[in-house]
Scaffold this motif. Structure first.
Motif, mmCIF file in Angstrom:
data_model
loop_
_atom_site.group_PDB
_atom_site.id
_atom_site.type_symbol
_atom_site.label_atom_id
_atom_site.label_comp_id
_atom_site.label_asym_id
_atom_site.label_seq_id
_atom_site.Cartn_x
_atom_site.Cartn_y
_atom_site.Cartn_z
ATOM 1 N N ARG A 293 0.849 -1.191 0.000
ATOM 2 C CA ARG A 293 0.000 0.000 0.000
ATOM 3 C C ARG A 293 0.884 1.240 0.000
ATOM 4 N N SER B 70 -8.235 2.093 -2.902
ATOM 5 C CA SER B 70 -9.382 2.311 -2.027
ATOM 6 C C SER B 70 -10.455 3.082 -2.801
ATOM 7 N N TRP B 71 -11.680 3.116 -2.238
ATOM 8 C CA TRP B 71 -12.753 3.846 -2.924
ATOM 9 C C TRP B 71 -12.415 5.328 -3.015
#
Length: 612
Positions: free
Chosen positions: A374, A423-424
């Motif tokens: 990430r 991620s959204w």
């Protein structure tokens, strides 16, 4: 050697906008109100206001308003909050910013890449000298590299005279991205600073940015790009005094008393990037979605290489799977896949920096989409370098077309919204970027709508009744008030106006991508191009001419032909058309703009045609 920008060397960048929790809270409240009112307006437009006698006109306009409202929602999410990434002191050793458990207790090594192709060698010399002047409070291994894709003996000589490394290659494959990849093969620094030929680093660059890398997941830090040569213009009274004497000065003073200070010729090409970096990009930090913009950024080499290797492996696997999936026998399929994987791996290009006109945002997408790590990005709010802005409309359009075309090409060819592990919030931010470039489609409708009405008398609404004002005015006023607080401290009118007036550039970029043509890699000229550029703003001049003619004809129809019942509709559409004229005029003026004083000769007309 004297350059036109020598007289601007004293300029200093503005500080980052101060964050006010109170202003932010007011913005958030007002924008929620505006979006609710906007949703109600869109509902009313589709259910109660369509002119069923002219659906050919009514539906496209309602659809354009709906798409623009979606863009407004995305923009509101982008601007929702300021959450600056925490600043930390500069690390002493690599062990303090690497996941090595203290095994790398050695000074950090940094490579500064200065990419160049055809820029003036003495201009690059200035960038080299400023790069050499970058300081750091601890021992550091810092090396400056000139990446010359022009293979120029004189550029090599300048590099040798300045005592920096000179790197070139036999071909220009991949253009700037290929240039960066080639340099990575010949260097080994832990961190890489990317500079364009005109990027002048401040001495504080490393001292202010390396601390972010104490977080081992931070892949890159982008700093704002500041154009220090933007024309400051002159006051309206002084400008009009030059043209009309004392009477002009009096008129200018009178206008300024009514509307406030006005400067003529100030930033004619809307190059000031403060709103983009200090508002739009900075407010993506909370979503870990600030993307790389190339020059003025610093990258962790490990992150770039790891993400590129994973993307390379995934691409090879997908290619093999595409051909092996039809083989039913498991053992045969496994043998075929193994044999083919080697062949595909050899034929697939490994590119740490994607060979693309927008390699910077592409790199951001690869890192944000890394399935195994990430990676984080940071927008550092303080300006840490200075650059040169386009000095004529041709150079400016080359740059803007490249931005638009590159981003749209990514959207169509390798859209990150439907793949990877974002991620959204990150997907929403990238969607906001893509959506903004599609705005040229509905902006054309907004430009054409008042003209169509003024010439035909056919309204897109069933009527301009009280219901229209009750639904539209609260929405428009709430939106303006909300974004006044949302962009507090930044001049925003020019940005909003240019979003509409850029319709022709963005539409051309969109059409180029849809046709399957490859977006070129032109170098933005660093000298002012000579010539008449009015032909570049024919679409904007056409809008102005048609709107003025439409207002005149509409007024004649109402007052001359006795169609007094159309007066209310005429007022609404004339006001709409006048707004369109106001946002087109700056581009027309920019086509005719020349610096008040020419300190150096402009590029020749032949060179201007070659670049075009």
């Amino acid at each position: 050697m004297a350059f036109y920008f020598s007289k601007f060397e004293h300029r200093r960048p503005p500080p980052p906008l101060a964050h006010s929790p109170a202003i932010e809270l007011i913005w958030q409240f007002l924008v929620v109100v505006a979006l609710i009112l906007g949703a109600n307006y869109i509902r009313w437009r589709w259910t109660e206001s369509l002119n069923f006698d002219a659906l050919w006109f009514a539906i496209p306009l309602a659809l354009a308003e709906t798409l623009a409202y979606i863009g407004l929602v995305l923009f509101a999410i982008n601007l929702w909050q300021v959450r600056d990434y925490p600043r930390r002191p500069p690390p002493r050793t690599l062990a303090e910013c690497a996941d090595t458990h203290g095994d790398d207790d050695r000074p950090i090594s940094v490579d500064i890449f200065i990419t160049t192709y055809s820029e003036e060698e003495e201009l690059v010399r200035l960038s080299i000298r400023d790069a050499k002047a970058v300081r750091y409070p601890h021992p550091i291994d810092m090396r400056v590299h000139v990446l010359d894709d022009g293979r120029r003996p004189l550029m090599r000589q300048v590099a040798e005279e300045e005592g920096v490394n000179y790197i070139t290659r036999s071909s220009n494959i991949g253009f700037k991205a290929g240039n960066l990849r080639n340099a990575m093969e010949h260097t080994s620094g832990d961190f890489i600073i990317i500079c364009d030929a005109d990027t002048r680093l401040f001495p504080t660059f490393l001292e202010h940015t390396l601390g972010y890398f104490r977080d081992v997941d931070v892949a890159w830090v982008q700093t704002p790009q500041w154009f220090y040569d933007i024309p400051e213009g002159e006051s309206l009274p002084r400008c009009w005094e030059r043209k009309a004497g004392r009477i002009g000065r009096w008129l200018g003073v009178g206008v300024q008393r009514l509307v406030g200070p006005v400067r003529v010729g100030e930033d004619p090409f809307v190059s000031d990037a403060q709103m983009f970096y200090d508002v739009i990009q900075r407010r993506r930090n909370w979503a870990n979605a600030a993307f790389c913009c190339g020059a003025g950024s610093i990258h962790r080499r490990e992150a770039v290489m790891q993400a590129a290797l994973r993307a390379y492996a995934i691409k090879v696997d997908k290619e093999v799977e595409k051909y092996a999936s039809d083989i039913k026998d498991p053992s045969l399929r496994e043998d075929f896949s193994g044999a083919m994987r080697t062949q595909v791996a050899l034929e697939t290009e490994f590119t740490p920096y994607k060979f693309h006109v927008s390699e910077d945002i592409y790199t951001s997408i690869v890192l944000h989409n890394d399935v195994a790590r990430r990676w984080k990005s940071v927008l550092h709010p303080e300006v840490e370098s200075k650059m040169l802005s386009p000095q004529d409309l041709l150079s400016w359009m080359i740059q803007r077309f490249k931005y638009a075309g590159g981003t749209l090409d990514i959207c169509f060819r390798d859209n990150p919204l439907f793949q990877g592990k974002m991620s959204w919030a990150q997907r929403t931010m990238y969607l906001s970027t893509f959506w903004s470039y599609f705005g040229c489609i509905w902006n054309i409708v907004f430009i054409a709508a008042p003209v169509i009405y003024l010439f035909t008398g056919i309204p897109p609404l069933s009527s301009y009744s009280n219901a229209f004002y009750l639904h539209s005015l609260p929405f428009l006023l709430a939106t303006e008030l909300a974004f006044m607080f949302g962009m507090w401290g930044v001049r925003s009118w020019e940005g909003k106006a240019s979003y509409l007036s850029f319709f022709s550039i963005n539409f051309r970029a969109l059409w180029t991508v849809l046709k399957g043509e490859k977006i070129k890699f032109p170098v933005t000229p660093k000298e002012r191009q000579e010539g008449n550029f009015l032909h570049l703003v024919i679409p904007q001049m056409t809008v102005i001419a048609l709107t003025v003619a439409g207002i005149v004809y509409g007024a004649y129809r109402v007052f001359g032909l006795g169609h007094s019942h159309e007066l209310q509709s005429l007022v609404v559409n004339a006001a709409w058309g006048l707004n369109n004229i106001l946002v087109m005029l700056p581009m027309v003026r920019a086509a005719q703009w020349t610096p008040p004083e020419e300190d150096t000769p402009a590029a020749s007309a032949t060179e201007s045609a070659r670049i075009a």
